[in-house]
Design a protein around this motif. Structure first.
Motif, PDB file in Angstrom:
ATOM      1  N   TYR A 537       0.811  -1.210   0.000  1.00  0.00           N
ATOM      2  CA  TYR A 537       0.000   0.000   0.000  1.00  0.00           C
ATOM      3  C   TYR A 537       0.850   1.269   0.000  1.00  0.00           C
ATOM      4  CZ  TYR A 537      -2.773   3.837   1.860  1.00  0.00           C
ATOM      5  OH  TYR A 537      -3.349   5.064   2.057  1.00  0.00           O
ATOM      6  N   VAL A 538       1.973   1.267   0.710  1.00  0.00           N
ATOM      7  CA  VAL A 538       2.753   2.502   0.842  1.00  0.00           C
ATOM      8  C   VAL A 538       3.302   2.955  -0.508  1.00  0.00           C
ATOM      9  CG1 VAL A 538       4.653   3.650   2.034  1.00  0.00           C
ATOM     10  CG2 VAL A 538       3.310   1.929   3.235  1.00  0.00           C
ATOM     11  N   GLN A 539       3.743   2.015  -1.348  1.00  0.00           N
ATOM     12  CA  GLN A 539       4.216   2.435  -2.673  1.00  0.00           C
ATOM     13  C   GLN A 539       3.062   2.967  -3.516  1.00  0.00           C
ATOM     14  OE1 GLN A 539       3.778   0.955  -5.913  1.00  0.00           O
ATOM     15  NE2 GLN A 539       2.400  -0.671  -5.229  1.00  0.00           N
ATOM     16  N   LEU A 540       1.874   2.374  -3.354  1.00  0.00           N
ATOM     17  CA  LEU A 540       0.692   2.881  -4.052  1.00  0.00           C
ATOM     18  C   LEU A 540       0.379   4.300  -3.593  1.00  0.00           C
ATOM     19  CD1 LEU A 540      -1.671   1.910  -5.979  1.00  0.00           C
ATOM     20  CD2 LEU A 540      -2.948   1.442  -3.875  1.00  0.00           C
ATOM     21  N   TYR A 541       0.473   4.505  -2.287  1.00  0.00           N
ATOM     22  CA  TYR A 541       0.214   5.824  -1.698  1.00  0.00           C
ATOM     23  C   TYR A 541       1.206   6.850  -2.233  1.00  0.00           C
ATOM     24  CZ  TYR A 541      -0.177   9.397   1.990  1.00  0.00           C
ATOM     25  OH  TYR A 541      -0.329  10.568   2.678  1.00  0.00           O
ATOM     26  N   GLN A 542       2.496   6.536  -2.197  1.00  0.00           N
ATOM     27  CA  GLN A 542       3.492   7.509  -2.656  1.00  0.00           C
ATOM     28  C   GLN A 542       3.325   7.860  -4.128  1.00  0.00           C
ATOM     29  OE1 GLN A 542       7.364   5.847  -1.425  1.00  0.00           O
ATOM     30  NE2 GLN A 542       7.574   7.635  -0.090  1.00  0.00           N
ATOM     31  N   ARG A 543       2.890   6.917  -4.917  1.00  0.00           N
ATOM     32  CA  ARG A 543       2.722   7.175  -6.358  1.00  0.00           C
ATOM     33  C   ARG A 543       1.496   8.034  -6.664  1.00  0.00           C
ATOM     34  NH1 ARG A 543       3.744   1.266  -9.257  1.00  0.00           N
ATOM     35  NH2 ARG A 543       5.915   0.985  -8.610  1.00  0.00           N
ATOM     36  N   HIS A 544       0.473   7.924  -5.826  1.00  0.00           N
ATOM     37  CA  HIS A 544      -0.812   8.527  -6.193  1.00  0.00           C
ATOM     38  C   HIS A 544      -1.336   9.593  -5.246  1.00  0.00           C
ATOM     39  CE1 HIS A 544      -1.599   5.837  -9.600  1.00  0.00           C
ATOM     40  NE2 HIS A 544      -1.062   4.878  -8.873  1.00  0.00           N
ATOM     41  N   VAL A 545      -0.699   9.797  -4.087  1.00  0.00           N
ATOM     42  CA  VAL A 545      -1.235  10.781  -3.155  1.00  0.00           C
ATOM     43  C   VAL A 545      -1.090  12.193  -3.722  1.00  0.00           C
ATOM     44  CG1 VAL A 545       0.905  11.122  -1.813  1.00  0.00           C
ATOM     45  CG2 VAL A 545      -1.321  11.466  -0.723  1.00  0.00           C
ATOM     46  N   GLN A 546      -2.131  12.998  -3.517  1.00  0.00           N
ATOM     47  CA  GLN A 546      -2.097  14.382  -3.964  1.00  0.00           C
ATOM     48  C   GLN A 546      -1.484  15.255  -2.871  1.00  0.00           C
ATOM     49  OE1 GLN A 546      -6.399  14.634  -4.764  1.00  0.00           O
ATOM     50  NE2 GLN A 546      -5.911  14.832  -6.936  1.00  0.00           N
ATOM     51  N   GLN A 547      -1.169  16.477  -3.231  1.00  0.00           N
ATOM     52  CA  GLN A 547      -0.550  17.378  -2.280  1.00  0.00           C
ATOM     53  C   GLN A 547      -1.586  17.911  -1.263  1.00  0.00           C
ATOM     54  OE1 GLN A 547       3.092  18.489  -2.070  1.00  0.00           O
ATOM     55  NE2 GLN A 547       2.771  16.368  -2.720  1.00  0.00           N
ATOM     56  N   ALA A 548      -1.074  18.515  -0.206  1.00  0.00           N
ATOM     57  CA  ALA A 548      -1.930  18.931   0.910  1.00  0.00           C
ATOM     58  C   ALA A 548      -3.025  19.898   0.485  1.00  0.00           C
ATOM     59  CB  ALA A 548      -1.072  19.558   1.999  1.00  0.00           C
ATOM     60  N   HIS A 549      -2.724  20.804  -0.441  1.00  0.00           N
ATOM     61  CA  HIS A 549      -3.722  21.808  -0.827  1.00  0.00           C
ATOM     62  C   HIS A 549      -4.895  21.199  -1.590  1.00  0.00           C
ATOM     63  CE1 HIS A 549      -1.392  21.569  -4.557  1.00  0.00           C
ATOM     64  NE2 HIS A 549      -2.400  22.157  -5.173  1.00  0.00           N
ATOM     65  N   LEU A 550      -4.767  19.915  -1.963  1.00  0.00           N
ATOM     66  CA  LEU A 550      -5.852  19.194  -2.629  1.00  0.00           C
ATOM     67  C   LEU A 550      -6.510  18.182  -1.703  1.00  0.00           C
ATOM     68  CD1 LEU A 550      -4.159  18.579  -6.107  1.00  0.00           C
ATOM     69  CD2 LEU A 550      -5.869  20.315  -5.523  1.00  0.00           C
ATOM     70  N   GLY A 551      -6.034  18.078  -0.464  1.00  0.00           N
ATOM     71  CA  GLY A 551      -6.653  17.167   0.484  1.00  0.00           C
ATOM     72  C   GLY A 551      -5.909  15.873   0.722  1.00  0.00           C
ATOM     73  N   ALA A 552      -4.782  15.671   0.049  1.00  0.00           N
ATOM     74  CA  ALA A 552      -3.945  14.483   0.245  1.00  0.00           C
ATOM     75  C   ALA A 552      -4.703  13.179   0.055  1.00  0.00           C
ATOM     76  CB  ALA A 552      -3.260  14.514   1.614  1.00  0.00           C
ATOM     77  N   ASP A 553      -5.716  13.190  -0.806  1.00  0.00           N
ATOM     78  CA  ASP A 553      -6.377  11.941  -1.199  1.00  0.00           C
ATOM     79  C   ASP A 553      -5.569  11.327  -2.337  1.00  0.00           C
ATOM     80  OD1 ASP A 553      -8.217   9.895  -1.242  1.00  0.00           O
ATOM     81  OD2 ASP A 553      -9.912  11.121  -1.906  1.00  0.00           O
ATOM     82  N   MET A 554      -5.863  10.094  -2.685  1.00  0.00           N
ATOM     83  CA  MET A 554      -5.224   9.503  -3.843  1.00  0.00           C
ATOM     84  C   MET A 554      -5.955   9.962  -5.113  1.00  0.00           C
ATOM     85  SD  MET A 554      -3.661   7.026  -1.739  1.00  0.00           S
ATOM     86  CE  MET A 554      -4.185   5.345  -1.703  1.00  0.00           C
ATOM     87  N   ASP A 555      -5.193  10.235  -6.156  1.00  0.00           N
ATOM     88  CA  ASP A 555      -5.808  10.797  -7.360  1.00  0.00           C
ATOM     89  C   ASP A 555      -6.894   9.888  -7.935  1.00  0.00           C
ATOM     90  OD1 ASP A 555      -4.114   8.800  -8.403  1.00  0.00           O
ATOM     91  OD2 ASP A 555      -2.722  10.224  -9.302  1.00  0.00           O
ATOM     92  N   PHE A 556      -6.737   8.573  -7.806  1.00  0.00           N
ATOM     93  CA  PHE A 556      -7.719   7.661  -8.399  1.00  0.00           C
ATOM     94  C   PHE A 556      -8.955   7.449  -7.516  1.00  0.00           C
ATOM     95  CE2 PHE A 556      -4.631   4.928  -6.176  1.00  0.00           C
ATOM     96  CZ  PHE A 556      -5.466   4.169  -5.374  1.00  0.00           C
ATOM     97  N   LEU A 557      -8.977   8.061  -6.322  1.00  0.00           N
ATOM     98  CA  LEU A 557     -10.135   7.942  -5.441  1.00  0.00           C
ATOM     99  C   LEU A 557     -11.057   9.150  -5.503  1.00  0.00           C
ATOM    100  CD1 LEU A 557      -8.517   6.417  -2.220  1.00  0.00           C
ATOM    101  CD2 LEU A 557      -9.936   5.246  -3.905  1.00  0.00           C
ATOM    102  N   VAL A 558     -10.609  10.209  -6.135  1.00  0.00           N
ATOM    103  CA  VAL A 558     -11.431  11.413  -6.240  1.00  0.00           C
ATOM    104  C   VAL A 558     -12.697  11.087  -7.019  1.00  0.00           C
ATOM    105  CG1 VAL A 558     -11.553  13.746  -7.188  1.00  0.00           C
ATOM    106  CG2 VAL A 558      -9.462  12.959  -6.063  1.00  0.00           C
ATOM    107  N   GLY A 559     -13.847  11.566  -6.516  1.00  0.00           N
ATOM    108  CA  GLY A 559     -15.115  11.262  -7.151  1.00  0.00           C
ATOM    109  C   GLY A 559     -15.772  10.057  -6.510  1.00  0.00           C
ATOM    110  N   SER A 560     -16.690   9.422  -7.222  1.00  0.00           N
ATOM    111  CA  SER A 560     -17.470   8.342  -6.622  1.00  0.00           C
ATOM    112  C   SER A 560     -17.515   7.111  -7.508  1.00  0.00           C
ATOM    113  CB  SER A 560     -18.894   8.818  -6.348  1.00  0.00           C
ATOM    114  OG  SER A 560     -19.568   9.094  -7.555  1.00  0.00           O
ATOM    115  N   SER A 561     -17.787   5.968  -6.864  1.00  0.00           N
ATOM    116  CA  SER A 561     -17.962   4.713  -7.588  1.00  0.00           C
ATOM    117  C   SER A 561     -19.435   4.389  -7.756  1.00  0.00           C
ATOM    118  CB  SER A 561     -17.293   3.569  -6.808  1.00  0.00           C
ATOM    119  OG  SER A 561     -17.876   3.461  -5.517  1.00  0.00           O
TER     120      SER A 561
END
Length: 570
Positions: A537-561
Motif C-alpha cells: 500500500y505505501v508504494q501505491l500511496y506515494q505514487r498517487h497521493v495528492q498534495q496537501a492543498h488538494l486534500g492528500a487523497d489519492m488521485d484515483f479515489l477522487v469522485g465516486s464509484s
C-alpha cells in the motif's frame, strides 16, 4: 407492495442465489420475516482496542441497533479498518485513504440500504465519510464523544498539556515520576481527546455539515445521552432510507461553507482543512484552499476551548453545545441547508441557548477577534500553507528571522537539543520531508519542540514551518501543510540555513527572501532525500497521493464509484 430497496437485489431473490444469501445469514438466528423487504442498515464500526478513543463502540453499536430495529429496519454491524492516532505507526494519516477504500468497498459490495458511521478518533471520521460519499447511499454519523476532563494536582488537564509537560521535563521543571502520575489522570474515561483537537473538530465538522443529529459533537462519551443519540440515529437512518436522503442531498457547496465558518468560530484543528478538501472532492463539490481563508477571515473565535482557550468539550456541551455556537453564527451561515434529521440547519439551532457566556461568547463580544485559520501564500509555498492564529503568539504574527533547517525528522531529533545549534528566539525552525510523499503520510510533527537551551532561557514559542501537520491539541506559531512539499523539489525543498523568512499573517503572506535566480540554481542540484517504497500500500500511496492543498487523497479515489454492483458470484 413494499418498495424494493437495494438489499433486495440480494435477499429478495428467488432460486439458488436468494437461497445462498438468506441461508448463510440465518445461521445467526435470523428469522425469515427479517428478509421481507425492510431496510437493511449497515453499522460501520471502527471499534478496536488499539484505537482507545473508539474502544466503547461495541456498546454504542448496540444502541444504534435498538434504534434501527424499533424503526422497522434490519441492523447489520460490520468492521472496517480502525486508525488509532496514539499507537499506529508511522502515522495514522498514511492509512486514512486506505481506510476510506475499505469503507467504500464494504458498503458498495454488501446488501445495505443505509449506513451508520461509528467514528471518533481523528482519522476515523474523515475516512468513513470519504468512503460513504463515494458510494452515496443514505448515511448518518455517530461520533464516540469526548472523554471527561482530566484532573491533576487540583487542576484540569487534557491532551494539550502533553506538549507542556514534555517541555517541562526537558527543561528540568518536571520529573518522569510526575509525568507518570499525570498520564493516569489525563485519560480518565472513555472517549476521544477532551479539547478542540482533531477528533472533536471532526465531530463538529460532521454536525455542521448536517450529517448527524443535533448535539452529536459535544456529548461526552461517558454521558448516557451519547447512547440515546446513537439509538435515535439508528431510528433516523431507517427513515432516511425511506426518504432517500443521501450524502449528496446534504453535502452541498453551502454545507461546506457552513462547516468552514463553524470551524473558524470554534478554533478547530488545522487538520480540518485537509480532510474537508478530501471529502468535497469525493462528493463532487468544488472547494479550494483559498475558500477557507475567504470564508473564515471575518468570523471571530467564539468558543473558549483548549488549545486556543481555557475550557474543554465537556464544558461546551453543558454550555449549550454546537447548536448554541451556530445560533451565534446565524448571520454567517446558510441556515436553509438540509440535515440528516430532515430539518434545516437553522431549525436545528434556532431554539439553542448559550448557558455560559465565558465558554460560548456572543458574536459581537467574541472570545478572540482572530479567526481560527489563515491561509498563507508566497514563494516559500507556491500552493499555500496554513496557520491557526488563535493558537499562535501575537508578537510573532509579523516577523522576519533566519531559517534553522532540518532536512527530515531524523535530522531534527538528532540536533534540536544540541547546545551548539545556531539558533535564537528570533530564528525560524524549518522541517522538511514530512509531507504526504516525503515521510510518507504527513505526520503530526509540525509543532516542533523548542530547543532545550531556549526553553531554559524562558522561550515558550517561536515560528515553526513544515510540510507536515500538527495535532489539533497542539498550539504555537506553527505554519503547516507547506505545498508543494519538499519531496517534490519545489522552493520549500531548497531552503537553507540562514535564509531570511518573513511571516506576515495579516497580509496572509510567507516569503523566502531569496532571489528566483538563486532558487533555480539550488533546484538544479537538488536531490530527493526521502525513502521510496517499492511494495504494498505505501508504494501505491506515494505514487498517487495528492498534495496537501488538494486534500492528500489519492488521485484515483477522487469522485465516486456509486452503489451499483453488477455481478453475482454464484
Amino acid at each position: 407492495m413494499k418498495e424494493k430497496y437495494r438489499s433486495q437485489n440480494w435477499f429478495g431473490k428467488t432460486g439458488k442465489d436468494g437461497f445462498i444469501y438468506r441461508a448463510w445469514m440465518k445461521n445467526q438466528g435470523i428469522p425469515t420475516h427479517e428478509f421481507d423487504g425492510r431496510p437493511v442498515i449497515g453499522i460501520c464500526n471502527t471499534f478496536s482496542e488499539l484505537t482507545p478513543c473508539n474502544a466503547h463502540f461495541r456498546e454504542l453499536a448496540e444502541s444504534v441497533k435498538r434504534g434501527v430495529s424499533e424503526a422497522g429496519g434490519f441492523p447489520v454491524e460490520f468492521p472496517v479498518m480502525s486508525l488509532g492516532e496514539t499507537l499506529i505507526k508511522p502515522t495514522a494519516m498514511l492509512f486514512r485513504n486506505l481506510a476510506s477504500m475499505d469503507v467504500e468497498e464494504s458498503i458498495r459490495a454488501n446488501p445495505v440500504d443505509g449506513v451508520v458511521l461509528l467514528c471518533g478518533c481523528d482519522k476515523t471520521t474523515p475516512s468513513l465519510v470519504m468512503g460513504a460519499c463515494s458510494v452515496n447511499i443514505p448515511t448518518i454519523v455517530v461520533s464516540g464523544g469526548p472523554m471527561l476532563t482530566g484532573k491533576y494536582e487540583g487542576r484540569d488537564i487534557s491532551t494539550s498539556d502533553v506538549w507542556r509537560f514534555n517541555d517541562a521535563v526537558r527543561a528540568g521543571e518536571m520529573t518522569q515520576e510526575d509525568l507518570t502520575v499525570a498520564e493516569a489522570c489525563m485519560c480518565r474515561s472513555r472517549g476521544h481527546c477532551a479539547v478542540m483537537g482533531t477528533a472533536s473538530t471532526m465531530a463538529c465538522m460532521v454536525e455542521s455539515l448536517g450529517l448527524t443529529l443535533p448535539h452529536n459533537a459535544a456529548i461526552p462519551a461517558a454521558d448516557s445521552r451519547r447512547k440515546v443519540l446513537a439509538q435515535l440515529s439508528g431510528s433516523r437512518i431507517v427513515q432516511m432510507v425511506r426518504e432517500n436522503i443521501t450524502p449528496s442531498s446534504i453535502l452541498t457547496r453551502e454545507a461546506f461553507e457552513n462547516a468552514i465558518v463553524v470551524n473558524a468560530a470554534i478554533g478547530g484543528s488545522t487538520n480540518f482543512i485537509i480532510h474537508l478538501l478530501a471529502i468535497a472532492a469525493r462528493i463532487g463539490v468544488t472547494l479550494e484552499l483559498s475558500d477557507f481563508d475567504k470564508l473564515s477571515t471575518t468570523v471571530p473565535l467564539l468558543a473558549n476551548l483548549q488549545p486556543s482557550g481555557k475550557y474543554f468539550m465537556e464544558d461546551l456541551y453543558y454550555a449549550g453545545g454546537l447548536p448554541a455556537v451556530m445560533k451565534e453564527l446565524d448571520k454567517f451561515l446558510h441556515g436553509n441547508c438540509v440535515t440528516a434529521n430532515g430539518n434545516t440547519l437553522k431549525q436545528n439551532y434556532d431554539e439553542a441557548i448559550s448557558y455560559n457566556r465565558e465558554i460560548i461568547a456572543p458574536v459581537d463580544i467574541p472570545f478572540n477577534p482572530l479567526s481560527g485559520v489563515a491561509v498563507l501564500k508566497g514563494n516559500l509555498c507556491e500552493h499555500g500553507a496554513v496557520i491557526k492564529p488563535s493558537a499562535a503568539s501575537l508578537h510573532l504574527m509579523k516577523h522576519t528571522g533566519k531559517a534553522v533547517v532540518f532536512e527530515d525528522i531524523e535530522d531534527f531529533k538528532a540536533r534540536i537539543d544540541d547546545e551548539n545549534l545556531d539558533v535564537d528566539a528570533n530564528s525560524i525552525l524549518v522541517l522538511k520531508n514530512v509531507g504526504p510523499i516525503g515521510y510518507p503520510g504527513m505526520p503530526e510533527v509540525g509543532n516542533m519542540s523548542i530547543p532545550k537551551k531556549l526553553l531554559r532561557a524562558g522561550v515558550t514559542d517561536m515560528i515553526r514551518i513544515s510540510d507536515g501537520r500538527m495535532s489539533g491539541t497542539g498550539f504555537g506559531t506553527v505554519i503547516l501543510h507547506a505545498s508543494p512539499e519538499a519531496a517534490t523539489g519545489g522552493n520549500f525543498a531548497v531552503i537553507e540555513d540562514g535564509d531570511l523568512i518573513t511571516l506576515d499573517v495579516s497580509n496572509r503572506s510567507i516569503t523566502l527572501n531569496v532571489s528566483d535566480e538563486e532558487l533555480d540554481k539550488r533546484k538544479r542540484v537538488w536531490k530527493p532525500r526521502h525513502k521510496v517504497y517499492t511494495r504494498g500500500y505505501v508504494q501505491l500511496y506515494q505514487r498517487h497521493v495528492q498534495q496537501a492543498h488538494l486534500g492528500a487523497d489519492m488521485d484515483f479515489l477522487v469522485g465516486s464509484s456509486g452503489s451499483e454492483v453488477t455481478r453475482d458470484s454464484h
